[in-house]
Design a protein around this motif. Structure first.
Motif, PDB file in Angstrom:
ATOM      1  N   TYR A  16      -0.327  15.998  -5.633  1.00  0.00           N
ATOM      2  CA  TYR A  16      -1.069  15.424  -4.515  1.00  0.00           C
ATOM      3  C   TYR A  16      -1.381  13.964  -4.822  1.00  0.00           C
ATOM      4  N   GLU A  17      -1.207  13.105  -3.829  1.00  0.00           N
ATOM      5  CA  GLU A  17      -1.499  11.685  -4.005  1.00  0.00           C
ATOM      6  C   GLU A  17      -2.968  11.426  -3.675  1.00  0.00           C
ATOM      7  N   PRO A  33      -4.134   4.263  -6.751  1.00  0.00           N
ATOM      8  CA  PRO A  33      -3.463   5.512  -6.358  1.00  0.00           C
ATOM      9  C   PRO A  33      -2.822   6.198  -7.559  1.00  0.00           C
ATOM     10  N   MET A  34      -2.781   7.528  -7.495  1.00  0.00           N
ATOM     11  CA  MET A  34      -2.272   8.304  -8.628  1.00  0.00           C
ATOM     12  C   MET A  34      -1.856   9.685  -8.126  1.00  0.00           C
ATOM     13  N   GLY A  35      -0.811  10.238  -8.720  1.00  0.00           N
ATOM     14  CA  GLY A  35      -0.450  11.618  -8.441  1.00  0.00           C
ATOM     15  C   GLY A  35      -1.300  12.562  -9.282  1.00  0.00           C
ATOM     16  N   SER A  70      -6.712  10.486   3.085  1.00  0.00           N
ATOM     17  CA  SER A  70      -5.397  10.365   3.731  1.00  0.00           C
ATOM     18  C   SER A  70      -5.263   9.018   4.429  1.00  0.00           C
ATOM     19  N   PHE A  75      -5.304   3.512   0.268  1.00  0.00           N
ATOM     20  CA  PHE A  75      -4.245   3.527  -0.747  1.00  0.00           C
ATOM     21  C   PHE A  75      -3.712   2.111  -0.980  1.00  0.00           C
ATOM     22  N   ILE A 154       2.222   5.581   3.330  1.00  0.00           N
ATOM     23  CA  ILE A 154       1.732   5.990   2.011  1.00  0.00           C
ATOM     24  C   ILE A 154       2.896   6.138   1.034  1.00  0.00           C
ATOM     25  N   GLU A 155       4.016   6.697   1.493  1.00  0.00           N
ATOM     26  CA  GLU A 155       5.196   6.787   0.637  1.00  0.00           C
ATOM     27  C   GLU A 155       5.653   5.398   0.190  1.00  0.00           C
ATOM     28  N   ILE A 158       3.384   4.095  -2.593  1.00  0.00           N
ATOM     29  CA  ILE A 158       3.697   4.744  -3.866  1.00  0.00           C
ATOM     30  C   ILE A 158       4.993   4.180  -4.443  1.00  0.00           C
TER      31      ILE A 158
END
Length: 219
Positions: A16-17, A33-35, A70, A75, A154-155, A158
């Motif tokens: 989850y991001e 941001p982090m997974g 979200s 982010f 968001i992608e 990242i």
């Protein structure tokens, strides 16, 4: 812990991001941001770059906060602080966590507070950090109509954090693969949400990427 997983609709071993916040050596709050993965009922796994400030802060402070959101804007601003007037996240964005000595983002609707259990090496450029959840609190997160542009932006954020790292290491081919994905997502954003905050974010990211490309060529 099952109540936390149920409350957020999470599943163990899924990535989850999130936005992870920590204190630096001088007590300055930092967010990026982090997974995140739940591997066991009370265990969170994160895999930061060993060159990142988040990694350094966790090695020093041994605790932090997972901020669940979200919002692509949150982010973006925490990933690329050069977009902010001061070049860093404003102090007023943060408040002190309840269970650990770490900052948490006021704008995030949900917080998961943790301490570091152990730090290991995942692969050459990344660490693996096991964290124990100490507390969680926030609003019930409701579903909303799905907008593909929000997901796409968001992608892109990242991917952009990885593109910057890969270009700095000279991994141009790997970076270019991600750049192609960012361009594809840009087309998607323009199609489903033209002239929106999502297209603005991706356009700014593409401008940064071009700067990083030029810097990589000079280097």
């Amino acid at each position: 812990m099952s109540s936390l997983i149920d409350h957020l609709g999470l599943t163990e071993n899924h990535i989850y991001e999130v936005v992870l916040s920590t204190y630096g050596r001088e007590g300055r709050p930092h967010a990026a941001p982090m997974g995140m993965t739940f591997r066991q009922p009370r265990e969170i796994i994160i895999r930061p770059f060993k060159t990142s400030l988040t990694y350094n802060n966790l090695c020093e402070s041994r605790c932090g906060v997972v901020n669940v959101t979200s919002d692509p804007e949150l982010f973006y601003r925490t990933a690329f602080k050069e977009t902010l007037p001061s070049g860093e996240s404003p102090q007023e964005w943060f408040e002190t966590a309840k269970k650990v000595k770490a900052p948490r983002l006021k704008l995030a609707p949900y917080h998961i507070e943790f301490v570091v259990k152990w730090i290991g090496e995942e692969i050459r450029e990344r660490a693996i950090i096991s964290c124990e959840v100490k507390g969680f609190k926030g609003e019930k997160i409701f579903s909303r109509p799905y907008c593909r542009a929000a997901f796409a932006s968001i992608e892109c954020i990242i991917h952009a954090t990885r593109i910057k790292e890969y270009l700095s290491r000279g991994w141009v081919e790997t970076a270019e693969e991600l750049i192609r994905l960012v361009n594809n997502y840009r087309s998607l954003c323009e199609r489903v949400a033209p002239h929106s905050k999502y297209t603005k974010i991706v356009d700014e990211l593409l401008a940064f990427i071009e700067i990083w490309r030029q810097q990589a060529k000079v280097g």
